[in-house]
Design a protein around this motif. Structure first.
Motif, mmCIF file in Angstrom:
data_model
loop_
_atom_site.group_PDB
_atom_site.id
_atom_site.type_symbol
_atom_site.label_atom_id
_atom_site.label_comp_id
_atom_site.label_asym_id
_atom_site.label_seq_id
_atom_site.Cartn_x
_atom_site.Cartn_y
_atom_site.Cartn_z
ATOM 1 N N VAL A 31 0.858 -1.200 0.000
ATOM 2 C CA VAL A 31 0.000 0.000 0.000
ATOM 3 C C VAL A 31 0.892 1.249 0.000
ATOM 4 C CG1 VAL A 31 -1.674 1.362 1.326
ATOM 5 C CG2 VAL A 31 -1.966 -1.105 1.130
ATOM 6 N N ALA A 32 1.929 1.229 0.844
ATOM 7 C CA ALA A 32 2.838 2.389 0.896
ATOM 8 C C ALA A 32 3.488 2.600 -0.470
ATOM 9 C CB ALA A 32 3.899 2.174 1.970
ATOM 10 N N ASP A 33 3.833 1.507 -1.128
ATOM 11 C CA ASP A 33 4.481 1.612 -2.440
ATOM 12 C C ASP A 33 3.528 2.215 -3.471
ATOM 13 O OD1 ASP A 33 6.748 0.976 -4.233
ATOM 14 O OD2 ASP A 33 5.225 -0.262 -5.213
ATOM 15 N N VAL A 34 2.266 1.785 -3.431
ATOM 16 C CA VAL A 34 1.286 2.317 -4.387
ATOM 17 C C VAL A 34 1.158 3.829 -4.172
ATOM 18 C CG1 VAL A 34 -1.147 2.285 -5.065
ATOM 19 C CG2 VAL A 34 0.023 0.150 -4.561
ATOM 20 N N LEU A 35 1.106 4.245 -2.905
ATOM 21 C CA LEU A 35 0.984 5.669 -2.603
ATOM 22 C C LEU A 35 2.222 6.431 -3.098
ATOM 23 C CD1 LEU A 35 -0.487 5.299 0.986
ATOM 24 C CD2 LEU A 35 -1.713 6.126 -1.011
ATOM 25 N N ALA A 36 3.395 5.843 -2.830
ATOM 26 C CA ALA A 36 4.637 6.514 -3.249
ATOM 27 C C ALA A 36 4.697 6.636 -4.766
ATOM 28 C CB ALA A 36 5.844 5.748 -2.730
ATOM 29 N N ARG A 37 4.364 5.560 -5.470
ATOM 30 C CA ARG A 37 4.397 5.608 -6.944
ATOM 31 C C ARG A 37 3.388 6.624 -7.476
ATOM 32 N NH1 ARG A 37 6.679 1.135 -9.821
ATOM 33 N NH2 ARG A 37 7.529 -0.432 -8.421
ATOM 34 N N TYR A 38 2.217 6.661 -6.847
ATOM 35 C CA TYR A 38 1.180 7.592 -7.287
ATOM 36 C C TYR A 38 1.676 9.033 -7.134
ATOM 37 C CZ TYR A 38 -3.230 10.157 -7.257
ATOM 38 O OH TYR A 38 -4.226 11.059 -7.518
ATOM 39 N N HIS A 39 2.275 9.327 -5.983
ATOM 40 C CA HIS A 39 2.729 10.707 -5.761
ATOM 41 C C HIS A 39 3.915 11.066 -6.643
ATOM 42 C CE1 HIS A 39 0.003 12.242 -2.716
ATOM 43 N NE2 HIS A 39 -0.171 10.965 -2.434
ATOM 44 N N ARG A 40 4.783 10.101 -6.880
ATOM 45 C CA ARG A 40 5.891 10.397 -7.805
ATOM 46 C C ARG A 40 5.337 10.695 -9.189
ATOM 47 N NH1 ARG A 40 8.395 5.557 -5.920
ATOM 48 N NH2 ARG A 40 9.470 6.082 -3.984
#
Ligand code: MSP
Length: 632
Positions: A28-37
């Motif tokens: 979940v954290a990775d999805v959020l990080a990728r989305y914000h990048r």
């Protein structure tokens, strides 16, 4: 000015190997990080391991090695999991890292100097599993409600943090910032803890009992309580107190945890920050628990689900998709492999996989293998509107952490695109060259929708998104982000289209059976016939000219074939083949079977097929035969 985004996972205890619950939070954290990048935000993503305390010391002792050796071994497993799950963390922190030890001692000294730490004695029920004291009334039948074990009764002199002093401030802060802890049920749970007077927090352990920890800066005989040590990782990772990253990212800190550690994160941590003169984090995002076989995962129940086993068996993106789609953020979910395979077959193989393969196949066929040129008047509004609506829904779902809703919105777009194909029947348009312009526009619109779908999927399924983008001939210069979708940046005319492998082959639920069990036994062999009888069957090579679904049937396809003359046959292969993939195929038919009517369509022959693990396969040739040729 670009925004900043800081996302953290809990740092995991190194007393046991990673399981699906740890993988979920990190994904979940990775999805959020990728989305914000993708949105162009300055992003920093931290995960890591929590290595001190009784729990680890006990596990190491059982394994007959030192706590450090033990921590090194398990921490390495958590670290290795990151690339396996394509986790894009910027930092992996270990609480045994020297810079972390220094930061913990710095903060302890600061809080001690401001008189918020004092020496006293305490007795109470201590659960080693949770690494915390329990109040009598929190126990259920005298046991820790989380671990179902009887806590140890401990009485010792220790250092205490004046947590009680910050109780009113914290209640006020939570009330003034209603989404400080979210979803709301967990904010309410935190406020419920705070209804009772808050006790001061015991933040040390005497070295006489536990040596495995960070020595207090003001008393050599004590180590730091593991939670006081661990929570500080979130600022160590940013280079607190002087690091540039701290200034940039701390004001936008988003913590991600499961409900099991709400109390340390929702109560201890904000009060610790307040005492240390650091602003509170921005949000605490709390998700539910993955259970297995309807119960909590535990070694003793033998129901631990290992992330790498699933990834190896079904592929990483299918695993990421299932976790993110199946759990409603904040609520518990039950993991079942059957449900996983069900979603893989329906959402991934049927909806997404078929959409990509049929679109690319048709686009290659009707547009000479390249992204076609069209004039902007021909761009379609149905798919554009669907794309824009999906972007808005995805953005709002990310704002409130409902990632499953973002995926539902993307799947609605996928279904609209599939419907667009069915309604526009490119294969019918393709029969008449007069339709060329219309057909080209339809194919362009479909390719643009595929590109948009791939962009929307990038944070969730990075490998799949790249595969789709490659097939549509997209590259970075096409604005591969949500803004690009909004601007309507689509594809460059002339870019080559590439037919790829099936994205998600269907899985049959009995996949685990060993191969030899799948051999068909010969017990149902029919009685012998002589050659004359066989020679009565006229088998012919046929070329499929056109294919379409028989209305109201879920498996019959009407095929127009060439066997030296044109004929119509009806075949029950609609669940295994799309009409588009059949067009142009060379098959074998029984040509002299009496005509029969199937769902109102007369069939003049029968196609030959056999079973595979993944459904039916039609008989084909390894050299190009003559159309209409006899089979002997
Ligand atoms: N070391 C502490 C955290 C310190 S953070 C400063 C700890 N570690 S843990 O290894 O027990 O990890 C707990 C976290 O792992 C949960 O909060 C959650 O993120 C994840 N999960 C572990 N089991 C889980 C499930 N069964 N389901 C969902 N997530 C779970 O607590």
């Amino acid at each position: 000015m670009s925004k900043s985004f800081y996302i953290t996972t809990p740092i995991y205890y190194v007393n046991a190997s990673p399981h699906i619950g740890h993988a979920y939070t990190t994904i979940v954290a990775d999805v959020l990080a990728r989305y914000h990048r993708m949105a162009g935000d300055n992003t920093f993503f931290v995960t890591g391991t929590d290595e001190h305390g009784d729990k680890i010391a006990e596990a190491a002792q059982k394994a007959g090695i030192t706590p450090k050796e033990y921590a090194d071994k398990i921490s390495a497993q958590f670290r290795a999991l990151c690339p396996e799950l394509m986790i894009t963390n910027d930092y992996f922190i270990r609480t045994t890292d020297p810079n972390h030890i220094e930061t913990v001692r710095y903060i302890l000294q600061k809080v001690y100097d401001s008189d918020d730490i004092y020496f006293g004695s305490y007795e109470g029920h201590y659960c080693v599993g949770c690494e915390r004291f329990y109040m009598e009334k929190e126990l259920v039948d005298g046991k820790c409600p989380d671990h179902q074990t009887k806590p140890e009764y401990r009485k010792e002199s220790n250092y205490f943090f004046r947590m009680s002093k910050y109780q009113d401030w914290l209640i006020d802060h939570i009330k003034k910032n209603p989404d400080f802890i979210r979803p709301e049920r967990y904010k309410n749970e935190a406020l419920a803890f705070l209804r009772d007077p808050l006790e001061d927090l015991c933040i040390s352990r005497p070295k006489s009992r536990l040596e495995w920890g960070i020595t207090l800066p003001f008393d050599e005989n004590y180590v730091t309580y593991v939670w006081f040590d661990a929570l500080i990782n979130y600022v160590t990772a940013l280079g607190y107190p002087d690091g540039e990253n701290f200034k940039k990212f701390w004001p936008v800190a988003e913590h991600l945890i499961a409900k099991d550690i709400l109390k340390p994160h929702g109560i201890y941590w904000p009060t610790m920050l307040k005492a240390a003169g650091i602003e509170p984090y921005q949000h605490l995002n709390v998700h539910g628990y993955w259970n297995s076989d309807q119960s909590k995962m535990s070694k003793s129940l033998g129901n631990i689900v290992r992330p790498l086993d699933l990834k190896d068996k079904y592929g990483l993106d299918a695993f990421r998709y299932f976790l993110l789609r199946d759990m409603v953020f904040g609520l518990d979910s039950n993991f079942s492999e059957e449900a996983f395979v069900g979603r893989l077959n329906s959402d991934l193989a049927n909806d997404l996989g078929n959409l990509v393969s049929r679109t690319i196949t048709m686009a290659i066929k009707y547009c000479d293998g390249k992204v076609p040129e069209i004039n902007s008047g021909n761009k379609d509004s149905v798919l554009r509107e669907a794309a824009l609506k999906t972007v808005a829904e995805v953005e709002s779902s990310f704002n409130d952490m409902s990632l499953h809703k973002a995926l539902m919105a993307i799947w609605e777009f996928i279904n609209i695109t599939n419907k667009y194909i069915v309604e526009n029947e490119p294969w019918t348009l393709g029969k008449d060259p007069a339709n060329k312009e219309k057909l080209t526009a339809i194919m362009y619109n479909l390719l643009a929708a595929l590109k948009d779908i791939a962009v929307l999927l990038m944070p969730f399924m990075p490998q799949t998104a790249q595969k789709i983008l490659r097939q549509t001939g997209a590259d970075e210069s096409h604005g591969l982000d949500l803004e690009g979708i909004k601007r309507g940046h689509a594809l460059k005319a002339g870019s080559p289209l590439i037919r790829g492998e099936s994205l998600f082959p269907r899985i049959t639920q009995d996949k685990e059976k060993p191969a030899q069990e799948k051999k068909v036994s010969l017990t149902d062999l029919k009685p012998e016939i002589d050659y004359e009888e066989f020679a009565k069957v006229d088998l012919r090579v046929a070329k499929i000219l056109a294919a379409e679904a028989v209305p109201k049937s879920n498996k019959l396809l009407k095929l127009k074939i060439d066997i030296g003359e044109e004929r119509t046959i009806v075949a029950g292969i609609g669940k295994d083949y799309t009409p588009e993939e059949l067009i142009g195929k060379t098959i074998v038919i029984v040509a002299n079977l009496k005509p029969a009517k199937l769902m109102g369509v007369e069939s003049h022959g029968m196609l030959l097929a056999t079973d595979t693990d993944k459904g039916l396969t039609v008989l084909a040739f390894d050299r190009e035969p003559k159309t209409g040729g006899k089979i002997r």
